[in-house]
Scaffold this active site. Structure first.
Site, PDB file in Angstrom:
ATOM      1  CG  ASN A   3     -46.842  -9.838 -17.667  1.00  0.00           C
ATOM      2  OD1 ASN A   3     -47.084 -10.911 -17.607  1.00  0.00           O
ATOM      3  ND2 ASN A   3     -47.527  -8.767 -18.607  1.00  0.00           N
ATOM      4  CB  SER A  47     -45.526 -11.220 -21.876  1.00  0.00           C
ATOM      5  OG  SER A  47     -45.582 -10.948 -23.376  1.00  0.00           O
ATOM      6  CE  LYS A  53     -52.286 -10.158 -17.571  1.00  0.00           C
ATOM      7  NZ  LYS A  53     -52.540  -8.958 -18.435  1.00  0.00           N
TER       8      LYS A  53
END
Length: 323
Positions: free
Chosen positions: A115, A118, A159
């Site tokens: 990821n 964020s 992501k």
């Protein structure tokens, strides 16, 4: 209310885990063991559910930090478990954070997610630039490949944010292809605040999710699919609240669709509703499988991939010749 439900869930969890002891450090430097029930009761009587929850979460982290490294074999489980990895907020070495996460949690995962999007971690989205991303993904692939044999080939995904620039999207597409990443999740929440928001909290910091980012996410999927010529599987996320929303994500290029905000509003039953609506749309349009929908917005890529599929299916058919 939602908070009351959270409180009841926590109380049920605490009661169920009353025989589990967690080692805790005191302000004087000493250590003691407490059950989750003790931890819950030791919090201030007037403390709200959120405050009590934080004490339990900290105890859970302490418990699992000690428990996971000590296990010799992963616990057998049903279903698919994905592990979403990020860097620590105050970390100066993000590659070390992701690498440690892969080593510690990879043996328990069915797939891993790097990821880099964020909105609540300072500097994290800077990893979406070409060179920082290349270094990170090369290290992540190496760590994944070094996992035990049964896990050394689990899918490794990235992501990304929905509000990346076109140049950042091009960089991500190029690096993902070069690094041999298995798929991309598009997208995380957005830091953008459209003028259409009416909530009093519309200026609040953090990530915006749900219907306001649906179109932004879908357009990001569409661009990425074109940049990679449909060669990288995409999980489409962001504002999916109906079968039509899921259908639009698939047409843009997603092979799978993920839901998060609508789970809050409707609970797990929303999956059946969306799936039923999606199936209805597919029948209406003469489509028998999700593969018939993926990438429909990209006519040239769609028909080329469909022709390749048909040739592959024909090559696998057994030909019987009657003498």
């Amino acid at each position: 209310t939602g908070v009351d439900a959270v409180g009841q869930n926590l109380r049920d969890f605490v009661a169920d885990k009353d025989d589990v002891l967690v080692e805790r450090s005191s302000t004087s430097g000493g250590k003691s063991s407490s059950s989750f029930s003790d931890i819950w009761k030791s919090t201030a009587d007037g403390e709200d559910v959120q405050g009590k929850a934080m004490h339990v979460v900290r105890a859970l982290l302490a418990y699992f930090s000690a428990y996971i490294p000590a296990r010799k074999q992963p616990v057998p489980a049903f279903g698919v478990l994905g592990v979403n990895l990020g860097k620590n907020k105050t970390s100066a070495d993000e590659i070390a954070d992701y690498s440690l996460g892969i080593r510690r949690l990879g043996p328990y995962a069915d797939y891993l997610v790097v990821n880099i999007s964020s909105p609540n971690t300072p500097g994290l989205r800077g990893l979406q630039r070409r060179e920082p991303l290349r270094r990170l993904l090369d290290a992540a692939v190496a760590e994944r490949n070094a996992l035990p044999p049964s896990k050394s080939a689990i899918p490794l995904l990235v992501k990304i944010a929905p509000d990346v620039t076109d140049q950042e999207l091009e960089d991500i597409a190029a690096v993902v292809k070069e690094a041999g990443i298995d798929g991309v999740i598009i997208s995380n929440t957005s830091t953008y605040r459209p003028d259409t928001l009416v909530s009093l909290n519309r200026k609040e910091a953090g990530g915006l999710s749900g219907a306001p980012i649906r179109q932004m996410s879908t357009e990001c999927i569409r661009k990425f699919y074109a940049l990679t010529d449909g060669s990288i599987p995409i999980i489409g996320v962001g504002g999916v609240g109906s079968g039509h929303d899921a259908y639009e994500k698939l047409k843009a290029g997603a092979s799978l669709v993920e839901i998060y905000s609508m789970m809050v509003y409707e609970g797990p039953g929303v999956v059946s509703r969306i799936r039923g609506e999606l199936a209805g749309l597919m029948v209406q349009n003469g489509q028998r499988s999700v593969e018939d929908v993926v990438g429909l917005d990209h006519e040239d890529i769609y028909w080329r991939k469909r022709e390749e599929r048909m040739k592959e299916e024909l090559s696998m058919e057994t030909l019987f010749v009657e003498e």
